[in-house]
Design a protein around this motif. Structure first.
Motif, PDB file in Angstrom:
ATOM      1  N   ALA A 142      92.686  28.787  36.561  1.00  0.00           N
ATOM      2  CA  ALA A 142      93.442  28.243  35.426  1.00  0.00           C
ATOM      3  C   ALA A 142      92.530  28.010  34.224  1.00  0.00           C
ATOM      4  N   VAL A 143      91.347  27.473  34.479  1.00  0.00           N
ATOM      5  CA  VAL A 143      90.390  27.238  33.390  1.00  0.00           C
ATOM      6  C   VAL A 143      89.980  28.556  32.746  1.00  0.00           C
ATOM      7  N   ALA A 144      89.750  29.585  33.562  1.00  0.00           N
ATOM      8  CA  ALA A 144      89.366  30.892  33.041  1.00  0.00           C
ATOM      9  C   ALA A 144      90.470  31.478  32.171  1.00  0.00           C
ATOM     10  N   ARG A 145      91.734  31.312  32.608  1.00  0.00           N
ATOM     11  CA  ARG A 145      92.859  31.829  31.809  1.00  0.00           C
ATOM     12  C   ARG A 145      92.959  31.089  30.477  1.00  0.00           C
TER      13      ARG A 145
ATOM     14  N   LEU B  14      86.341  35.903  36.690  1.00  0.00           N
ATOM     15  CA  LEU B  14      86.419  34.562  36.128  1.00  0.00           C
ATOM     16  C   LEU B  14      85.369  34.414  35.023  1.00  0.00           C
ATOM     17  N   SER B  15      85.826  34.063  33.849  1.00  0.00           N
ATOM     18  CA  SER B  15      84.921  33.879  32.718  1.00  0.00           C
ATOM     19  C   SER B  15      85.076  32.458  32.205  1.00  0.00           C
ATOM     20  N   THR B  16      84.061  31.630  32.428  1.00  0.00           N
ATOM     21  CA  THR B  16      84.105  30.241  31.995  1.00  0.00           C
ATOM     22  C   THR B  16      82.910  29.950  31.096  1.00  0.00           C
ATOM     23  N   ALA B  17      82.933  28.783  30.503  1.00  0.00           N
ATOM     24  CA  ALA B  17      81.897  28.438  29.524  1.00  0.00           C
ATOM     25  C   ALA B  17      80.516  28.311  30.154  1.00  0.00           C
ATOM     26  N   ASP B  18      80.454  27.790  31.370  1.00  0.00           N
ATOM     27  CA  ASP B  18      79.163  27.533  32.001  1.00  0.00           C
ATOM     28  C   ASP B  18      79.249  27.887  33.487  1.00  0.00           C
ATOM     29  N   PRO B  19      78.965  29.141  33.846  1.00  0.00           N
ATOM     30  CA  PRO B  19      79.094  29.576  35.252  1.00  0.00           C
ATOM     31  C   PRO B  19      78.234  28.760  36.213  1.00  0.00           C
ATOM     32  N   LEU B  20      77.025  28.375  35.785  1.00  0.00           N
ATOM     33  CA  LEU B  20      76.158  27.602  36.670  1.00  0.00           C
ATOM     34  C   LEU B  20      76.756  26.224  36.933  1.00  0.00           C
ATOM     35  N   LEU B  21      77.326  25.613  35.897  1.00  0.00           N
ATOM     36  CA  LEU B  21      77.995  24.322  36.078  1.00  0.00           C
ATOM     37  C   LEU B  21      79.172  24.461  37.034  1.00  0.00           C
ATOM     38  N   ASP B  22      79.911  25.545  36.895  1.00  0.00           N
ATOM     39  CA  ASP B  22      81.045  25.780  37.796  1.00  0.00           C
ATOM     40  C   ASP B  22      80.578  25.896  39.239  1.00  0.00           C
ATOM     41  N   ALA B  23      79.460  26.632  39.447  1.00  0.00           N
ATOM     42  CA  ALA B  23      78.925  26.800  40.797  1.00  0.00           C
ATOM     43  C   ALA B  23      78.491  25.465  41.372  1.00  0.00           C
ATOM     44  N   HIS B  24      77.801  24.665  40.576  1.00  0.00           N
ATOM     45  CA  HIS B  24      77.363  23.344  41.044  1.00  0.00           C
ATOM     46  C   HIS B  24      78.567  22.457  41.354  1.00  0.00           C
ATOM     47  N   THR B  25      79.560  22.488  40.470  1.00  0.00           N
ATOM     48  CA  THR B  25      80.747  21.654  40.676  1.00  0.00           C
ATOM     49  C   THR B  25      81.462  22.032  41.964  1.00  0.00           C
TER      50      THR B  25
ATOM     51  N   ARG C 219      93.014  21.367  57.748  1.00  0.00           N
ATOM     52  CA  ARG C 219      94.054  21.386  56.712  1.00  0.00           C
ATOM     53  C   ARG C 219      93.509  20.828  55.404  1.00  0.00           C
ATOM     54  N   VAL C 220      92.719  19.765  55.500  1.00  0.00           N
ATOM     55  CA  VAL C 220      92.141  19.170  54.295  1.00  0.00           C
ATOM     56  C   VAL C 220      91.121  20.123  53.664  1.00  0.00           C
ATOM     57  N   ILE C 221      90.290  20.739  54.497  1.00  0.00           N
ATOM     58  CA  ILE C 221      89.291  21.686  53.999  1.00  0.00           C
ATOM     59  C   ILE C 221      89.973  22.823  53.253  1.00  0.00           C
ATOM     60  N   GLU C 222      91.019  23.386  53.864  1.00  0.00           N
ATOM     61  CA  GLU C 222      91.711  24.517  53.251  1.00  0.00           C
ATOM     62  C   GLU C 222      92.399  24.096  51.955  1.00  0.00           C
ATOM     63  N   GLN C 223      92.995  22.928  51.965  1.00  0.00           N
ATOM     64  CA  GLN C 223      93.664  22.430  50.756  1.00  0.00           C
ATOM     65  C   GLN C 223      92.669  22.250  49.618  1.00  0.00           C
ATOM     66  N   GLN C 224      91.514  21.681  49.938  1.00  0.00           N
ATOM     67  CA  GLN C 224      90.478  21.458  48.929  1.00  0.00           C
ATOM     68  C   GLN C 224      90.022  22.782  48.320  1.00  0.00           C
ATOM     69  N   ILE C 225      89.765  23.763  49.151  1.00  0.00           N
ATOM     70  CA  ILE C 225      89.299  25.067  48.669  1.00  0.00           C
ATOM     71  C   ILE C 225      90.345  25.726  47.785  1.00  0.00           C
ATOM     72  N   GLN C 226      91.603  25.712  48.224  1.00  0.00           N
ATOM     73  CA  GLN C 226      92.660  26.364  47.450  1.00  0.00           C
ATOM     74  C   GLN C 226      92.886  25.675  46.100  1.00  0.00           C
ATOM     75  N   ILE C 227      92.817  24.344  46.091  1.00  0.00           N
ATOM     76  CA  ILE C 227      92.997  23.608  44.835  1.00  0.00           C
ATOM     77  C   ILE C 227      91.864  23.910  43.867  1.00  0.00           C
ATOM     78  N   MET C 228      90.634  23.926  44.352  1.00  0.00           N
ATOM     79  CA  MET C 228      89.495  24.213  43.476  1.00  0.00           C
ATOM     80  C   MET C 228      89.572  25.633  42.936  1.00  0.00           C
ATOM     81  N   TRP C 229      89.965  26.578  43.792  1.00  0.00           N
ATOM     82  CA  TRP C 229      90.048  27.973  43.356  1.00  0.00           C
ATOM     83  C   TRP C 229      91.144  28.147  42.302  1.00  0.00           C
ATOM     84  N   ALA C 230      92.300  27.523  42.537  1.00  0.00           N
ATOM     85  CA  ALA C 230      93.385  27.597  41.558  1.00  0.00           C
ATOM     86  C   ALA C 230      92.963  26.968  40.230  1.00  0.00           C
ATOM     87  N   GLY C 231      92.210  25.864  40.303  1.00  0.00           N
ATOM     88  CA  GLY C 231      91.737  25.206  39.087  1.00  0.00           C
ATOM     89  C   GLY C 231      90.778  26.074  38.306  1.00  0.00           C
ATOM     90  N   LEU C 232      89.875  26.750  38.991  1.00  0.00           N
ATOM     91  CA  LEU C 232      88.920  27.629  38.317  1.00  0.00           C
ATOM     92  C   LEU C 232      89.629  28.784  37.622  1.00  0.00           C
TER      93      LEU C 232
END
Length: 229
Positions: free
Chosen positions: A205-208, A153-164, A190-203
């Protein structure tokens, strides 16, 4: 005094100290830090008011000890979870789940540490928590960065991504603690898993998008191509 007598005396002292911390934690969480006095804690325990001063000089020291105890416990649990997985992505997911479950397992302590008084002996809560919570947060960021590097994953601000990422996990923990069981859900997993999967998919997508944008920036414009001709 024999060593056995000394040992028993030390055990009683440790037990009494822990009883004070347990009652203080429960009352702080239930009534709010500002509304609890040392006298109230002593009365709840059936101790003389002066007894508490043998262990803690004031209420702020009680709070500080509870906060440090909570972070130390969280670090120990975090390290155990992190060590159980060799895959960086799974390690991020497991530690994220573990953080939420830690809050649900210790809601009183979580409330006191993060929802406690804004002014803690002249120090703002954010600064206070950052200071004693640094070992835990450094671990959280390290796990996220290892995961991002492993997944490319290559994003503009890795530290910001980690904090987010971790602020989002913290926010979910806060909601589950304050609301209790969510409507129509028998368990929070179920909510925990959904949250994790959504955040991971978003990250991802941003990297792409960043990669596509970078390639686009490298291509010469139509005008530049025309000029070369």
């Amino acid at each position: 005094m024999s060593s056995r007598s000394s040992s028993r005396k030390e055990e009683r002292r440790d037990r009494r100290r822990q009883d004070i911390l347990d009652v203080a934690s429960r009352l702080f969480s239930k009534l709010g830090y500002e509304n609890v006095t040392l006298r109230a804690i002593a009365e709840e325990l059936g101790y003389a008011h002066a007894t508490l001063y043998r262990y803690f000089p004031d209420k702020s020291h009680l709070l500080a000890h509870i906060c440090r105890e909570t972070f130390n416990l969280a670090v120990a649990e975090f390290d155990a979870i992190a060590a159980s997985s060799g895959d960086p992505v799974e390690r991020l997911f497991q530690t994220s789940r573990g953080f939420v479950h830690f809050g649900l397992k210790h809601p009183q302590h979580f409330r006191i540490v993060f929802f406690g008084p804004e002014d803690r002996s002249g120090v703002r809560a954010g600064e206070y928590i950052n200071e004693i919570g640094r070992p835990l947060f450094d671990r959280l960021v390290k796990v996220f960065k290892e995961c991002a590097d492993s997944a490319g994953l290559s994003t503009a601000d890795p530290l910001l991504d980690a904090h987010t990422w971790w602020y989002s996990i913290f926010g979910l923990t806060q909601v589950l603690i304050t609301q209790g069981k969510l409507p129509h859900l028998s368990a929070p997993d179920r909510v925990i898993e959904q949250q994790i999967q959504i955040m991971w998919a978003g990250l991802k997508a941003v990297a792409r998008l960043k990669q596509v944008s970078s390639k686009s920036d490298q291509k010469p414009s139509a005008e530049a191509r025309f000029r070369r001709k």
